[in-house]
Write a protein that holds these residues in place. Structure first.
Motif, PDB file in Angstrom:
ATOM      1  N   ALA A 116      -3.475 -12.552   9.770  1.00 30.33           N
ATOM      2  CA  ALA A 116      -2.527 -11.943   8.673  1.00 30.33           C
ATOM      3  C   ALA A 116      -1.203 -11.722   8.920  1.00 30.33           C
ATOM      4  CB  ALA A 116      -3.257 -10.780   8.212  1.00 30.33           C
ATOM      5  N   LEU A 117      -0.938 -11.302  10.230  1.00 31.60           N
ATOM      6  CA  LEU A 117       0.470 -10.839  10.664  1.00 31.60           C
ATOM      7  C   LEU A 117       1.118 -12.297  10.791  1.00 31.60           C
ATOM      8  CD1 LEU A 117      -0.131  -8.317  13.520  1.00 31.60           C
ATOM      9  CD2 LEU A 117       0.832  -7.824  11.364  1.00 31.60           C
ATOM     10  N   PHE A 140      -5.448 -10.219   3.342  1.00 27.90           N
ATOM     11  CA  PHE A 140      -5.313  -8.804   3.972  1.00 27.90           C
ATOM     12  C   PHE A 140      -4.196  -8.308   3.970  1.00 27.90           C
ATOM     13  CE2 PHE A 140      -8.504 -11.782   5.973  1.00 27.90           C
ATOM     14  CZ  PHE A 140      -9.669 -10.706   6.262  1.00 27.90           C
ATOM     15  N   ILE A 141      -2.951  -9.121   4.186  1.00 29.14           N
ATOM     16  CA  ILE A 141      -1.584  -8.715   3.740  1.00 29.14           C
ATOM     17  C   ILE A 141      -0.933  -9.394   2.797  1.00 29.14           C
ATOM     18  CG2 ILE A 141       0.596  -8.579   5.026  1.00 29.14           C
ATOM     19  CD1 ILE A 141      -0.700  -8.121   7.643  1.00 29.14           C
ATOM     20  N   ASN A 142      -0.382  -8.874   1.775  1.00 29.17           N
ATOM     21  CA  ASN A 142       0.198  -9.381   0.778  1.00 29.17           C
ATOM     22  C   ASN A 142       1.793 -10.043   0.945  1.00 29.17           C
ATOM     23  OD1 ASN A 142       1.457 -10.008  -2.027  1.00 29.17           O
ATOM     24  ND2 ASN A 142      -0.306  -8.838  -2.949  1.00 29.17           N
ATOM     25  N   ASN A 143       1.573 -11.207   1.241  1.00 27.98           N
ATOM     26  CA  ASN A 143       2.719 -11.982   1.821  1.00 27.98           C
ATOM     27  C   ASN A 143       3.735 -11.827   0.599  1.00 27.98           C
ATOM     28  OD1 ASN A 143       1.224 -12.877   4.255  1.00 27.98           O
ATOM     29  ND2 ASN A 143       0.305 -14.183   2.887  1.00 27.98           N
ATOM     30  N   VAL A 144       3.548 -12.236  -0.445  1.00 29.49           N
ATOM     31  CA  VAL A 144       4.725 -12.406  -1.296  1.00 29.49           C
ATOM     32  C   VAL A 144       5.122 -10.870  -1.652  1.00 29.49           C
ATOM     33  CG1 VAL A 144       3.965 -14.396  -2.884  1.00 29.49           C
ATOM     34  CG2 VAL A 144       3.143 -12.245  -3.498  1.00 29.49           C
ATOM     35  N   ALA A 145       4.506  -9.744  -1.688  1.00 30.51           N
ATOM     36  CA  ALA A 145       5.117  -8.676  -1.680  1.00 30.51           C
ATOM     37  C   ALA A 145       5.882  -8.338  -0.507  1.00 30.51           C
ATOM     38  CB  ALA A 145       3.734  -7.550  -1.924  1.00 30.51           C
ATOM     39  N   VAL A 146       5.367  -8.484   0.587  1.00 28.81           N
ATOM     40  CA  VAL A 146       6.275  -8.395   2.049  1.00 28.81           C
ATOM     41  C   VAL A 146       7.628  -8.851   1.750  1.00 28.81           C
ATOM     42  CG1 VAL A 146       6.260  -8.384   4.415  1.00 28.81           C
ATOM     43  CG2 VAL A 146       4.151  -7.786   3.349  1.00 28.81           C
ATOM     44  N   ALA A 147       7.557 -10.025   1.374  1.00 26.24           N
ATOM     45  CA  ALA A 147       8.934 -10.870   1.077  1.00 26.24           C
ATOM     46  C   ALA A 147       9.831 -10.300  -0.014  1.00 26.24           C
ATOM     47  CB  ALA A 147       8.452 -12.344   0.945  1.00 26.24           C
ATOM     48  N   ALA A 148       9.327  -9.919  -1.067  1.00 24.09           N
ATOM     49  CA  ALA A 148      10.014  -9.142  -1.993  1.00 24.09           C
ATOM     50  C   ALA A 148      10.627  -7.932  -1.612  1.00 24.09           C
ATOM     51  CB  ALA A 148       9.097  -9.020  -3.435  1.00 24.09           C
ATOM     52  N   GLN A 149       9.862  -7.248  -0.888  1.00 26.16           N
ATOM     53  CA  GLN A 149      10.504  -5.963  -0.439  1.00 26.16           C
ATOM     54  C   GLN A 149      11.590  -6.165   0.447  1.00 26.16           C
ATOM     55  OE1 GLN A 149       9.790  -2.712  -1.766  1.00 26.16           O
ATOM     56  NE2 GLN A 149      11.559  -2.194  -0.504  1.00 26.16           N
ATOM     57  N   ARG A 150      11.180  -7.121   1.273  1.00 25.50           N
ATOM     58  CA  ARG A 150      12.083  -7.207   2.177  1.00 25.50           C
ATOM     59  C   ARG A 150      13.463  -7.694   1.918  1.00 25.50           C
ATOM     60  NH1 ARG A 150      12.975  -7.708   8.141  1.00 25.50           N
ATOM     61  NH2 ARG A 150      14.087  -9.619   8.789  1.00 25.50           N
ATOM     62  N   ILE A 168       5.266 -16.108   8.506  1.00 23.80           N
ATOM     63  CA  ILE A 168       5.515 -17.512   7.847  1.00 23.80           C
ATOM     64  C   ILE A 168       6.381 -17.272   6.740  1.00 23.80           C
ATOM     65  CG2 ILE A 168       4.489 -19.625   6.663  1.00 23.80           C
ATOM     66  CD1 ILE A 168       2.385 -19.509   8.931  1.00 23.80           C
ATOM     67  N   ALA A 169       5.989 -16.088   5.939  1.00 23.64           N
ATOM     68  CA  ALA A 169       6.457 -16.129   4.440  1.00 23.64           C
ATOM     69  C   ALA A 169       7.901 -15.283   4.973  1.00 23.64           C
ATOM     70  CB  ALA A 169       5.692 -15.174   3.877  1.00 23.64           C
ATOM     71  N   LEU A 170       8.230 -14.427   5.886  1.00 27.65           N
ATOM     72  CA  LEU A 170       9.327 -13.875   6.135  1.00 27.65           C
ATOM     73  C   LEU A 170      10.309 -14.835   6.664  1.00 27.65           C
ATOM     74  CD1 LEU A 170       8.400 -10.347   7.240  1.00 27.65           C
ATOM     75  CD2 LEU A 170       9.409 -10.994   5.205  1.00 27.65           C
ATOM     76  N   THR A 171       9.914 -15.730   7.777  1.00 31.02           N
ATOM     77  CA  THR A 171      10.782 -16.673   8.079  1.00 31.02           C
ATOM     78  C   THR A 171      11.327 -17.496   7.023  1.00 31.02           C
ATOM     79  OG1 THR A 171       9.529 -16.662  10.101  1.00 31.02           O
ATOM     80  CG2 THR A 171      11.007 -18.503   9.795  1.00 31.02           C
ATOM     81  N   ILE A 193       5.806  -5.119  12.275  1.00 31.48           N
ATOM     82  CA  ILE A 193       4.973  -4.419  11.252  1.00 31.48           C
ATOM     83  C   ILE A 193       5.697  -3.779  10.358  1.00 31.48           C
ATOM     84  CG2 ILE A 193       4.622  -2.331  12.865  1.00 31.48           C
ATOM     85  CD1 ILE A 193       1.849  -4.534  11.027  1.00 31.48           C
ATOM     86  N   ASP A 194       6.816  -3.328  10.597  1.00 33.58           N
ATOM     87  CA  ASP A 194       7.749  -2.630   9.805  1.00 33.58           C
ATOM     88  C   ASP A 194       7.759  -3.246   8.102  1.00 33.58           C
ATOM     89  OD1 ASP A 194       8.104  -0.658  11.472  1.00 33.58           O
ATOM     90  OD2 ASP A 194      10.079  -0.995  11.905  1.00 33.58           O
ATOM     91  N   PRO A 195       8.071  -4.550   7.991  1.00 36.11           N
ATOM     92  CA  PRO A 195       8.046  -5.017   6.660  1.00 36.11           C
ATOM     93  C   PRO A 195       6.640  -4.988   5.929  1.00 36.11           C
ATOM     94  CG  PRO A 195       9.093  -6.693   8.353  1.00 36.11           C
ATOM     95  CD  PRO A 195       8.529  -5.289   8.947  1.00 36.11           C
ATOM     96  N   VAL A 196       5.826  -5.022   6.784  1.00 33.69           N
ATOM     97  CA  VAL A 196       4.555  -4.747   6.252  1.00 33.69           C
ATOM     98  C   VAL A 196       4.024  -3.274   5.728  1.00 33.69           C
ATOM     99  CG1 VAL A 196       1.775  -4.823   6.739  1.00 33.69           C
ATOM    100  CG2 VAL A 196       3.434  -6.459   7.681  1.00 33.69           C
ATOM    101  N   LEU A 197       4.643  -2.246   6.665  1.00 32.65           N
ATOM    102  CA  LEU A 197       4.407  -0.962   6.175  1.00 32.65           C
ATOM    103  C   LEU A 197       5.353  -0.508   5.221  1.00 32.65           C
ATOM    104  CD1 LEU A 197       3.924   0.816   9.921  1.00 32.65           C
ATOM    105  CD2 LEU A 197       2.298   0.515   8.177  1.00 32.65           C
ATOM    106  N   ALA A 198       6.214  -1.341   4.716  1.00 28.81           N
ATOM    107  CA  ALA A 198       6.990  -0.930   3.766  1.00 28.81           C
ATOM    108  C   ALA A 198       6.172  -0.979   2.386  1.00 28.81           C
ATOM    109  CB  ALA A 198       8.329  -2.103   3.851  1.00 28.81           C
ATOM    110  N   ILE A 199       5.191  -1.658   2.322  1.00 31.23           N
ATOM    111  CA  ILE A 199       4.417  -1.794   1.074  1.00 31.23           C
ATOM    112  C   ILE A 199       2.871  -1.530   1.208  1.00 31.23           C
ATOM    113  CG2 ILE A 199       5.927  -3.481  -0.087  1.00 31.23           C
ATOM    114  CD1 ILE A 199       3.406  -5.529   0.790  1.00 31.23           C
ATOM    115  N   HIS A 200       2.302  -1.582   2.461  1.00 30.71           N
ATOM    116  CA  HIS A 200       0.949  -1.167   2.730  1.00 30.71           C
ATOM    117  C   HIS A 200       0.799   0.100   3.211  1.00 30.71           C
ATOM    118  CE1 HIS A 200      -1.106  -4.900   1.395  1.00 30.71           C
ATOM    119  NE2 HIS A 200      -0.037  -5.644   2.310  1.00 30.71           N
TER     120      HIS A 200
END
Ligand code: Q9C
Ligand code: ZN
Length: 342
Positions: free
Chosen positions: A129-130, A171-181, A135-138, A56-63
């Motif tokens: 959503a998780l 629900f979760i912004n996949n491109v944003a999670v990936a960019a932040q990561r 899928i995006a982060l992999t 969940i940490d990469p999600v909490l980095a932006i949400h």
């Protein structure tokens, strides 16, 4: 091109979408992924791999944490209150009702955390959503590890999900999670180009005051199209982010010639930014026969879209967003990836 895909995206089969005053069978359905993966196999696009869990940490980095807590418990509270149907928002903090308090009651909380009412929240929403962000982060891991491009066959989509709001099937912004990561893994600059028919309001919201993520979106003019209240040309960023958000609102009926001209404008801005990674929010609801959109792209145009994106010469992560002409979605999405690879 490597493809990240999971059969578990099928677990999300929402029953209802509020559309035209009726509860209809949702446009965002599991068959969308079936058609894309089938076409990717037929076209021998590349290896297909399962996603890995990223937590969940990469999600909490932006949400917002309160928003994520809400998503993880909403269905439980909705059922506990004895509601018969799927959870649909029906009231919002609006002008002169500023929403300074987050309601206790789930109906109020739903409105607080929703940006639109078409998207039903159900038993599977949070888990799905998780999975989608995994899928995006992999796929991102693959791009970061070897510089090759990859396709994240995400579902549900993500680009409408804002810091603390869901809607537009997201629900979760996949491109944003990936960019932040990617930034957290050492990148300095990431560009997100959104070619979905709808404005990427969530992505704009998340990075609006930042200059390390350039956000660009080509979309139906919000005067006429969802999400209506964001996506105008004058929204260029704020503070340090001034000049790092670019919107290209286009009229209903836009054809490929006009669309491609704006793609080239977006590409010029991306080159100037010199990103180390390009993320494409890949919606193919720009298709001429899309049931909820109004652009006029044809299936063969998507080959050219991929070709034009490849000319940037950047490591590229493609993340699936919209596209609701279900039987043609496989051809259209895979054409972008084929055009990119050839
Ligand atoms: N009567 C994405 O493409 N409005 N979301 C639907 C149907 C919501 C689209 C109107 C459209 C959301 C990811
Ligand atoms: Zn869309």
């Amino acid at each position: 091109m490597l493809i990240i895909h999971s059969d578990r995206t099928r677990q999300r089969r929402t029953q209802t979408e509020l559309s035209g005053g009726e509860l209809v069978s949702p446009f965002e359905c599991p068959e969308r992924v079936d058609y894309i993966i089938q076409r990717a196999r037929d076209a021998q696009l590349g290896d297909i791999r399962e996603p890995m869990e990223h937590g969940i940490d990469p999600v909490l980095a932006i949400h917002d944490r309160g928003y994520i807590d809400f998503l993880s418990t909403a269905w439980q509270h909705w059922k506990a209150d004895g509601h018969a149907g799927e959870a649909i928002a029906n009231i919002w903090p609006t002008r002169r009702m500023p929403g300074r308090h987050i309601p206790r009651n789930i109906e109020g909380r739903l409105g607080y955390y929703a940006l639109a009412g078409e998207t039903s929240l159900t038993a599977d929403s949070f888990e799905s959503a998780l999975l989608s962000k995994d899928i995006a982060l992999t796929a991102l891991d693959h791009v970061l590890d070897n510089g090759n491009s990859a396709f994240a066959l995400c579902r549900p989509p993500g680009h409408h999900a804002a810091v603390d709001q869901f809607g537009g099937y997201c629900f979760i912004n996949n491109v944003a999670v990936a960019a932040q990561r990617a930034l957290d893994k050492g990148h300095q600059r990431v560009a997100i180009l959104d070619v979905d028919f709808h404005h990427g309001n969530g992505t704009q919201d998340i990075f609006y005051a930042r200059n390390d993520v350039l956000t660009l979106s080509l979309h139906g003019d919000p005067m006429d199209e969802f999400p209506y209240f964001l996506g105008f040309a004058e929204e260029t960023g704020e503070g340090p982010g001034e000049g790092f958000n670019i919107n290209y609102p286009l009229p209903s009926g836009t054809d490929y010639t006009t669309w491609a001209k704006h793609l080239e404008l977006a590409k010029e801005r991306i080159s100037e930014f010199r990103p180390e990674l390009l993320i494409i929010a890949l919606g193919v609801d720009t298709f001429e026969n899309d049931p909820i959109s109004s652009f006029k792209l044809k299936s063969e145009d998507y080959l050219d879209v991929g070709h034009r994106i490849a000319a940037l010469g950047l490591p590229t992560l493609f993340v699936m967003e919209g596209g609701y002409a279900v039987e043609e979605i496989g051809i259209n999405a895979v054409n972008v990836l084929k055009g990119f690879s050839n």
